[in-house]
Design an enzyme around this catalytic site. Structure first.
Site, PDB file in Angstrom:
ATOM      1  N   LYS A 248      49.126  45.568  33.429  1.00  0.00           N
ATOM      2  CA  LYS A 248      48.134  46.635  33.603  1.00  0.00           C
ATOM      3  C   LYS A 248      48.158  47.643  32.464  1.00  0.00           C
ATOM      4  O   LYS A 248      49.115  47.762  31.718  1.00  0.00           O
ATOM      5  CB  LYS A 248      48.303  47.289  34.981  1.00  0.00           C
ATOM      6  CG  LYS A 248      47.718  46.362  36.057  1.00  0.00           C
ATOM      7  CD  LYS A 248      47.524  46.992  37.384  1.00  0.00           C
ATOM      8  CE  LYS A 248      46.791  45.977  38.280  1.00  0.00           C
ATOM      9  NZ  LYS A 248      46.863  46.315  39.674  1.00  0.00           N
ATOM     10  N   ARG A 283      52.720  40.386  42.682  1.00  0.00           N
ATOM     11  CA  ARG A 283      51.495  39.699  42.234  1.00  0.00           C
ATOM     12  C   ARG A 283      51.504  39.711  40.719  1.00  0.00           C
ATOM     13  O   ARG A 283      51.432  40.775  40.116  1.00  0.00           O
ATOM     14  CB  ARG A 283      50.268  40.426  42.799  1.00  0.00           C
ATOM     15  CG  ARG A 283      48.942  39.808  42.400  1.00  0.00           C
ATOM     16  CD  ARG A 283      47.766  40.621  42.939  1.00  0.00           C
ATOM     17  NE  ARG A 283      46.484  40.012  42.574  1.00  0.00           N
ATOM     18  CZ  ARG A 283      45.869  40.192  41.401  1.00  0.00           C
ATOM     19  NH1 ARG A 283      46.402  40.976  40.471  1.00  0.00           N
ATOM     20  NH2 ARG A 283      44.730  39.588  41.154  1.00  0.00           N
TER      21      ARG A 283
HETATM   22  N1  HH2 Z   1      44.906  44.147  40.919  1.00  0.00           N
HETATM   23  C1  HH2 Z   1      43.902  43.380  40.482  1.00  0.00           C
HETATM   24  C2  HH2 Z   1      43.274  42.464  41.334  1.00  0.00           C
HETATM   25  N2  HH2 Z   1      43.686  42.311  42.596  1.00  0.00           N
HETATM   26  N3  HH2 Z   1      45.164  42.893  44.344  1.00  0.00           N
HETATM   27  C3  HH2 Z   1      46.168  43.652  44.808  1.00  0.00           C
HETATM   28  N4  HH2 Z   1      46.603  43.502  46.065  1.00  0.00           N
HETATM   29  N5  HH2 Z   1      46.780  44.589  44.016  1.00  0.00           N
HETATM   30  C4  HH2 Z   1      46.395  44.802  42.742  1.00  0.00           C
HETATM   31  O1  HH2 Z   1      46.954  45.712  42.078  1.00  0.00           O
HETATM   32  C5  HH2 Z   1      45.332  44.008  42.215  1.00  0.00           C
HETATM   33  C6  HH2 Z   1      44.725  43.055  43.064  1.00  0.00           C
HETATM   34  C7  HH2 Z   1      43.465  43.520  39.073  1.00  0.00           C
HETATM   35  O2  HH2 Z   1      44.142  42.606  38.259  1.00  0.00           O
HETATM   36  P1  HH2 Z   1      43.548  41.185  37.757  1.00  0.00           P
HETATM   37  O3  HH2 Z   1      43.220  40.303  38.903  1.00  0.00           O
HETATM   38  O4  HH2 Z   1      44.467  40.601  36.782  1.00  0.00           O
HETATM   39  O5  HH2 Z   1      42.252  41.594  36.949  1.00  0.00           O
HETATM   40  P2  HH2 Z   1      40.708  41.592  37.294  1.00  0.00           P
HETATM   41  O6  HH2 Z   1      40.468  42.516  38.444  1.00  0.00           O
HETATM   42  O7  HH2 Z   1      40.078  42.093  36.018  1.00  0.00           O
HETATM   43  O8  HH2 Z   1      40.305  40.188  37.640  1.00  0.00           O
END
Ligand code: HH2
Length: 303
Positions: A248, A283
């Protein structure tokens, strides 16, 4: 937001009371029962599988179902316990993806992973997508909007999936505009407990619920650090706690690393800190590196 209508003192009082309640020993996710307390417990690794063109660190890298499945298999070999499939980027400033399009992206991947016996989580804030994925056999609904939508609560109450209740301030489009809290740890804790209890009132068993403070979702770097430092307090709220810091932006800000894919060491360090202080699910994008760190940790603790 809904939490503003509930007197804060009442919520905090409830939160304190909950600290005295023993936690369940398992996190029940459909047919999967993950030990989260006791001798069989180990930190769970949730591998991130974004089937999106625009996710902040891996968008477009495994969009086609065949590529996504191959990547999921790799993460499972590397030690993932759960695969979290997402079809909508919720990065700061992102636009909402329509549920039909999101379902089109995730369902073929969810179906095939379920067929292979994998514990599949669906990362969605849309009830329509969650319902379709649960019907296809997904064992976890990971809702970054924290089950604010009554339709999402209906889906949760009507199935046996595990649930991840995350805190987000507002919506992805605007959440980083000027996030403010009087006391970020108290406010996020109160919100999580209130949403978890609302789900329990709707008929969801306590042992299906996992909570997540939502690092980066309407939080400054300082807010994120305060939440991480308070991991032991969040872990004492009575529900399994997720740490989701992988790659992040705040890690980049603190370490001067612009390229999200180069934030692996910082991500693993933060996840290990959280696990040492009571988080039970991580995660992550970088499964092999995280699993290696957790194994070393376990070896040291049991020496
Ligand atoms: N962060 C993201 C997506 N889903 N779910 C939970 N429970 N907690 C989190 O902090 C969280 C999440 C964002 O990360 P990522 O999936 O890598 O990116 P994007 O939203 O750009 O697909």
């Amino acid at each position: 937001m809904a939490q503003e209508t509930v007197p804060r003192d009442a919520i905090l009082q409830e939160t304190v009371t909950r600290e005295t309640v023993a936690q369940d020993t398992t996190w029940q996710c459909g047919d999967f029962a993950f030990p989260v307390q006791g001798p069989d417990a180990h930190p769970l690794v949730m591998g991130i599988l974004n089937v999106t063109p625009d996710s902040f660190s891996d968008g477009g890298t495994h969009n086609a179902p065949a590529d996504a499945l191959a990547y999921a298999e790799l993460m499972l070999e590397q030690g993932a316990d759960i695969i979290d499939v997402g079809g909508e980027s919720t990065r700061p400033g992102s636009d909402e993806v329509l549920p039909d399009e999101e379902a089109r992206r995730v369902l073929p991947v969810v179906r095939e992973l379920v067929r292979r016996g994998v514990c599949v989580s669906v990362d969605t804030r849309h009830a329509q997508v969650a319902r379709a994925c649960v019907e296809a056999g997904a064992a976890i609904i990971n809702d970054v909007s924290g089950f604010r939508d009554p339709d999402m609560v209906d889906v949760a109450a009507g199935c046996e999936a595990g649930l991840v209740v995350m805190h987000m301030l507002g919506e992805p489009k605007t959440m980083q505009a000027e996030p403010r809290y009087d006391d970020v740890v108290a406010e996020v804790s109160a919100y999580l407990v209130r949403q978890a209890r609302m789900l329990e009132s709707a008929g969801v068993a306590h042992n299906r619920i996992c909570i997540d403070p939502g690092v980066g979702f309407g939080k400054t770097t300082d807010h994120n650090l305060k939440l991480l430092k308070a991991t032991d307090r969040l872990a004492a709220l009575g529900y399994p706690l997720m740490v989701a810091v992988s790659r992040k932006r705040f890690i980049g800000a603190l370490t001067d690393v612009d390229d999200a894919a180069q934030r692996v060491a910082g991500s693993v360090a933060a996840a290990a800190y959280a696990v040492e202080h009571g988080a039970v699910v991580a995660r992550v994008h970088d499964v092999a590196q995280t699993a290696q760190a957790f194994r070393l940790f376990a070896a040291i603790l049991s020496a």
